[in-house]
Design a protein around this motif. Structure first.
Motif, PDB file in Angstrom:
ATOM      1  N   ALA A 158     -21.836 -17.448 -62.733  1.00 45.59           N
ATOM      2  CA  ALA A 158     -22.465 -16.243 -62.176  1.00 45.59           C
ATOM      3  C   ALA A 158     -23.976 -16.302 -62.355  1.00 45.59           C
ATOM      4  CB  ALA A 158     -21.890 -14.988 -62.829  1.00 45.59           C
ATOM      5  N   LEU A 159     -24.444 -16.753 -63.519  1.00 46.68           N
ATOM      6  CA  LEU A 159     -25.876 -16.842 -63.780  1.00 46.68           C
ATOM      7  C   LEU A 159     -26.533 -17.868 -62.861  1.00 46.68           C
ATOM      8  CD1 LEU A 159     -28.181 -15.756 -65.534  1.00 46.68           C
ATOM      9  CD2 LEU A 159     -27.699 -17.602 -67.146  1.00 46.68           C
ATOM     10  N   HIS A 160     -25.880 -19.000 -62.673  1.00 49.83           N
ATOM     11  CA  HIS A 160     -26.416 -20.044 -61.787  1.00 49.83           C
ATOM     12  C   HIS A 160     -26.483 -19.536 -60.343  1.00 49.83           C
ATOM     13  CE1 HIS A 160     -27.305 -24.082 -60.394  1.00 49.83           C
ATOM     14  NE2 HIS A 160     -26.362 -23.935 -59.494  1.00 49.83           N
ATOM     15  N   GLU A 161     -25.415 -18.910 -59.882  1.00 50.14           N
ATOM     16  CA  GLU A 161     -25.379 -18.372 -58.518  1.00 50.14           C
ATOM     17  C   GLU A 161     -26.388 -17.241 -58.355  1.00 50.14           C
ATOM     18  OE1 GLU A 161     -24.095 -18.431 -54.584  1.00 50.14           O
ATOM     19  OE2 GLU A 161     -23.658 -19.835 -56.205  1.00 50.14           O
ATOM     20  N   LEU A 162     -26.552 -16.457 -59.413  1.00 51.62           N
ATOM     21  CA  LEU A 162     -27.529 -15.364 -59.408  1.00 51.62           C
ATOM     22  C   LEU A 162     -28.940 -15.929 -59.192  1.00 51.62           C
ATOM     23  CD1 LEU A 162     -27.446 -12.423 -61.845  1.00 51.62           C
ATOM     24  CD2 LEU A 162     -29.573 -13.589 -61.427  1.00 51.62           C
ATOM     25  N   ALA A 163     -29.282 -16.969 -59.929  1.00 51.37           N
ATOM     26  CA  ALA A 163     -30.607 -17.584 -59.790  1.00 51.37           C
ATOM     27  C   ALA A 163     -30.805 -18.145 -58.383  1.00 51.37           C
ATOM     28  CB  ALA A 163     -30.786 -18.685 -60.840  1.00 51.37           C
ATOM     29  N   ASN A 164     -29.801 -18.826 -57.875  1.00 53.93           N
ATOM     30  CA  ASN A 164     -29.905 -19.374 -56.523  1.00 53.93           C
ATOM     31  C   ASN A 164     -30.051 -18.273 -55.479  1.00 53.93           C
ATOM     32  OD1 ASN A 164     -29.741 -22.012 -57.385  1.00 53.93           O
ATOM     33  ND2 ASN A 164     -27.541 -22.165 -57.059  1.00 53.93           N
ATOM     34  N   SER A 165     -29.321 -17.186 -55.655  1.00 52.45           N
ATOM     35  CA  SER A 165     -29.411 -16.069 -54.711  1.00 52.45           C
ATOM     36  C   SER A 165     -30.784 -15.417 -54.773  1.00 52.45           C
ATOM     37  CB  SER A 165     -28.320 -15.032 -54.999  1.00 52.45           C
ATOM     38  OG  SER A 165     -27.057 -15.582 -54.734  1.00 52.45           O
ATOM     39  N   TYR A 166     -31.342 -15.279 -55.976  1.00 51.53           N
ATOM     40  CA  TYR A 166     -32.669 -14.696 -56.126  1.00 51.53           C
ATOM     41  C   TYR A 166     -33.715 -15.562 -55.427  1.00 51.53           C
ATOM     42  CZ  TYR A 166     -36.975 -12.964 -58.169  1.00 51.53           C
ATOM     43  OH  TYR A 166     -38.243 -12.475 -58.341  1.00 51.53           O
ATOM     44  N   GLY A 171     -36.736 -20.030 -68.718  1.00 54.29           N
ATOM     45  CA  GLY A 171     -36.557 -21.433 -69.070  1.00 54.29           C
ATOM     46  C   GLY A 171     -35.521 -22.104 -68.182  1.00 54.29           C
ATOM     47  N   PRO A 172     -35.221 -23.350 -68.476  1.00 53.24           N
ATOM     48  CA  PRO A 172     -34.284 -24.096 -67.628  1.00 53.24           C
ATOM     49  C   PRO A 172     -32.864 -23.542 -67.702  1.00 53.24           C
ATOM     50  CG  PRO A 172     -34.937 -25.403 -69.531  1.00 53.24           C
ATOM     51  CD  PRO A 172     -35.748 -24.149 -69.571  1.00 53.24           C
ATOM     52  N   GLN A 173     -32.183 -23.585 -66.569  1.00 54.07           N
ATOM     53  CA  GLN A 173     -30.785 -23.143 -66.538  1.00 54.07           C
ATOM     54  C   GLN A 173     -29.926 -24.128 -67.315  1.00 54.07           C
ATOM     55  OE1 GLN A 173     -29.078 -22.063 -62.784  1.00 54.07           O
ATOM     56  NE2 GLN A 173     -31.067 -21.523 -61.956  1.00 54.07           N
ATOM     57  N   GLY A 174     -28.836 -23.616 -67.874  1.00 53.73           N
ATOM     58  CA  GLY A 174     -27.914 -24.469 -68.622  1.00 53.73           C
ATOM     59  C   GLY A 174     -28.367 -24.740 -70.043  1.00 53.73           C
ATOM     60  N   ASP A 175     -29.465 -24.102 -70.468  1.00 54.03           N
ATOM     61  CA  ASP A 175     -30.019 -24.340 -71.792  1.00 54.03           C
ATOM     62  C   ASP A 175     -29.831 -23.103 -72.676  1.00 54.03           C
ATOM     63  OD1 ASP A 175     -31.338 -25.821 -73.736  1.00 54.03           O
ATOM     64  OD2 ASP A 175     -33.306 -25.074 -73.147  1.00 54.03           O
ATOM     65  N   LYS A 176     -28.708 -22.411 -72.489  1.00 57.11           N
ATOM     66  CA  LYS A 176     -28.489 -21.162 -73.203  1.00 57.11           C
ATOM     67  C   LYS A 176     -27.050 -21.082 -73.708  1.00 57.11           C
ATOM     68  CE  LYS A 176     -31.649 -18.897 -70.038  1.00 57.11           C
ATOM     69  NZ  LYS A 176     -32.211 -20.198 -69.741  1.00 57.11           N
ATOM     70  N   LEU A 177     -26.896 -20.360 -74.796  1.00 53.62           N
ATOM     71  CA  LEU A 177     -25.557 -20.059 -75.292  1.00 53.62           C
ATOM     72  C   LEU A 177     -25.139 -18.739 -74.659  1.00 53.62           C
ATOM     73  CD1 LEU A 177     -23.167 -20.587 -77.168  1.00 53.62           C
ATOM     74  CD2 LEU A 177     -24.413 -19.347 -78.948  1.00 53.62           C
ATOM     75  N   LEU A 178     -24.069 -18.772 -73.889  1.00 54.84           N
ATOM     76  CA  LEU A 178     -23.633 -17.585 -73.167  1.00 54.84           C
ATOM     77  C   LEU A 178     -22.251 -17.152 -73.639  1.00 54.84           C
ATOM     78  CD1 LEU A 178     -24.531 -18.719 -69.533  1.00 54.84           C
ATOM     79  CD2 LEU A 178     -25.870 -17.220 -71.014  1.00 54.84           C
ATOM     80  N   PHE A 179     -22.081 -15.844 -73.821  1.00 54.09           N
ATOM     81  CA  PHE A 179     -20.740 -15.296 -73.999  1.00 54.09           C
ATOM     82  C   PHE A 179     -20.106 -15.247 -72.615  1.00 54.09           C
ATOM     83  CE2 PHE A 179     -22.913 -13.226 -77.633  1.00 54.09           C
ATOM     84  CZ  PHE A 179     -22.095 -13.695 -78.646  1.00 54.09           C
ATOM     85  N   GLY A 180     -18.815 -15.386 -72.547  1.00 53.77           N
ATOM     86  CA  GLY A 180     -18.135 -15.278 -71.272  1.00 53.77           C
ATOM     87  C   GLY A 180     -17.803 -16.613 -70.637  1.00 53.77           C
ATOM     88  N   GLY A 181     -18.172 -17.689 -71.286  1.00 60.29           N
ATOM     89  CA  GLY A 181     -17.773 -19.017 -70.851  1.00 60.29           C
ATOM     90  C   GLY A 181     -18.279 -19.444 -69.487  1.00 60.29           C
TER      91      GLY A 181
END
Length: 101
Positions: free
Chosen positions: A53-61, A37-47
């Motif tokens: 990290a998740l955003h950069e991970l997606a961009n790197s992939y 689903g769309p990035q930024g639409d999730k409740l994440l632990f770790g603030g």
């Protein structure tokens, strides 16, 4: 080779690579959004650190930087676990190393 010529060659190579890999990058982008689903639409632990990290991970992939994806997965997991342990009052574990998790 003069610096301006060098820069011209580098930029031309970069643009050629972007053109040649565009279809593969678009396929990976669609795949990510279909799976998660769309990035930024999730409740994440770790603030914020987990989110970054998740955003950069997606961009790197999408860009095909697979070694970076592996390292960013570890960073995402580490920050997520740390956030989870902090929220459950287990600060000594939250402040530990990834090895201890």
């Amino acid at each position: 080779m003069e610096y301006s010529d060098f820069i011209k060659v580098v930029v031309e190579g970069y643009l050629e690579d972007q053109e040649q890999t565009q279809n593969e990058r678009v396929k990976r982008l669609v795949e990510l959004n279909e799976l998660f689903g769309p990035q930024g639409d999730k409740l994440l632990f770790g603030g914020t650190q987990s989110e970054l990290a998740l955003h950069e991970l997606a961009n790197s992939y999408v860009s095909g930087n697979y070694m970076a994806v592996i390292q960013l997965c570890q960073a995402f997991i580490e920050h997520s676990l740390s956030g989870h342990f902090t929220m459950s009052g287990q600060n000594s574990i939250a402040e530990a190393s990834f090895k201890k998790y």
